[in-house]
Write an enzyme that holds these catalytic residues in place. Structure first.
Site: not given
Ligand code: SDX
Length: 424
Positions: A266, A364, A307
């Protein structure tokens, strides 16, 4: 009111009708709340692959189209035309603020940035080399020990001041955590700086020398805050909602969200991407690491890729990449890790394994490159994510309480031993 009906036929039982609801956009939902009592069955969905946990008006993601809307506004437009505190107001209240509302909100946040002096004592209880996220969990959870005047979650004013305190204090706490790890004196917030400037001031200035904050870095920081502000029912937001459904105070709920965000699957991925790029080291090693990512016997995953919802580019990754180019260009930085990341993306996206699984760069993948250019150490990357996401967490917490939601209490498929006697 149901828009349609679904019929469930379980062998040997009469068909059961279930209501189907449609949202403004996105998939319809089948209301299974009555299933347990009407059929004696539960739904089974570990990891919530096909489960809507709530109704919400805050954020919408279209994973196939790579769309992210905050109260209907596309993330690309907010990143380009708005700023973080305006986006906070939008997420909290549902509409963009008027000029007067914005000025009042900014002023309110400015006047809650200082934390109780005794929190320094609490900070001193940690080892200097503790991971910043461990310290953030501890300090934010401890805030409920300092703010007894706003813990009644059923009081709208208490909910509002808690939201303002958390948004205002997270940068101060994050900078405290960083300064403490460096053995440097803590810096107090300043009311003459905007939200992002103030954070960079508390992070990188010292009592011995207060340098002006670069507008380029402040703008990049504010953009990073916007891009991480909210993201529907992700793992940490779902954690905050579940904790909040028990009636826990907002500080405890946000601390639970911080803990959930820390995981490398995460929010911890931004730190893990930089570590991965360091391990890869050179373009010549990319194929070796892609092979590891594809090897089912190897736990290694390509960090910053894939994702649960996006099966296309994460729109935040696109904006992040543009911001990378802008910031590094304006700072005259030629970061070999950015070159390596771009090459990794190019090779991975042309690999059938990633293409077949719709694995694209997520938020990210590039964020760490910008954070590094701003001067943020890798160990602080997820702290920045937590700071930014606090407004999303608290917006969902407020929405959940206002909806009068029951306590969240999932059931299970039990496959353990049947009843047996302890004979002795
Ligand atoms: C965030 O939910 C959110 O909205 C989160 C977030 C937010 O803003 O709150 O967007 C922030 O958490 C972004 C994600 C950051 N995490 C990472 O970058 C870590 C690397 N990514 C993976 O761990 C993974 O992609 C997840 C956790 C993000 C998603 O996992 P899923 O949805 O459970 O997908 P999966 O594991 O079922 O993957 C499907 C397939 C599997 O292969 P098969 O079993 O089909 O053969 O794709 C493979 C997976 O092994 N796969 C990967 C991979 N991600 C998925 N293989 C290699 N590298 C990867 N990164």
């Amino acid at each position: 009111m149901a828009d349609k009906k679904a019929q469930l036929i379980i062998e040997g039982a009469a068909p059961v009708e279930l209501p189907v609801y449609s949202g403004t956009v996105g998939p319809d939902v089948i209301d299974v709340r009555s299933l347990g009592t009407s059929t004696g069955h539960f739904t089974f969905d570990p990891g919530f692959m096909s489960t809507a946990s709530c109704e919400s008006k805050i954020t919408y993601i279209d994973g196939d189209q790579g769309i992210l809307l905050h109260r209907g506004y596309p993330i690309e437009q907010l990143a380009e035309k708005s700023d973080y505190l305006e986006t906070c107001y939008l997420l909290l209240n549902g509409e963009l603020p008027t000029v007067e509302q914005k000025a009042k909100f900014v002023d309110t946040i400015k006047n809650h940035t200082i934390v109780h002096e005794q929190l320094k004592t609490f900070l001193n209880g940690f080892r200097r080399d503790a991971h910043p996220m461990a310290v953030m969990c501890g300090i934010v959870g401890a805030l409920s020990a300092f703010y007894h005047d706003s813990l009644d979650i059923n009081n709208a004013q208490h909910r509002e001041i808690s939201a303002h305190r958390l948004i205002a204090k997270m940068p101060t706490i994050a900078a405290m955590v960083y300064k403490y790890s460096m053995g440097q004196p803590l810096m107090y917030p300043r009311n003459d700086l905007n939200y992002a400037e103030n954070f960079l001031h508390m992070m990188f200035n010292t009592p011995a020398e207060v340098k002006p904050i670069s507008p380029v870095l402040a703008k990049a920081m504010d953009r990073i805050f916007i891009l991480h502000a909210d993201h529907e029912q992700n793992a940490s937001t779902s954690t905050v909602r579940l904790a909040g459904s028990t009636g826990a105070n907002p500080f405890a709920c946000i601390a639970a969200g911080i803990a959930a965000l820390w995981g490398p699957a995460h929010g911890g991925a931004n730190e893990a991407v930089l570590t991965m790029l360091d391990e890869i080291g050179d373009v010549s090693n990319i194929e070796k690491f892609l092979a590891k990512a594809k090897d089912k016997n190897d736990p290694f995953k390509l960090m910053g890729f894939g994702h649960r919802v996006y099966k296309n580019f994460d729109p935040r990754a696109k904006v992040m990449k543009q911001t990378c180019d802008e910031v590094l260009g304006e700072l005259g930085i030629n970061d070999p890790q950015l070159e390596l990341a771009m090459k990794l993306e190019e090779i991975a996206l042309s690999d059938p394994y990633f293409a077949e699984r719709n694995l694209y760069p997520n938020v990210d993948f590039y964020s760490g490159i910008i954070l590094k250019a701003i001067g943020i150490p890798t160990s602080m990357f997820t702290v920045i994510f937590a700071m930014s996401r606090t407004v999303g967490w608290i917006s969902h917490w407020k929405e959940m309480i206002a909806s009068g939601q029951k306590i969240g209490r999932p059931r299970q498929l039990y496959t353990g031993p049947a009843k047996r006697d302890l004979t002795r």
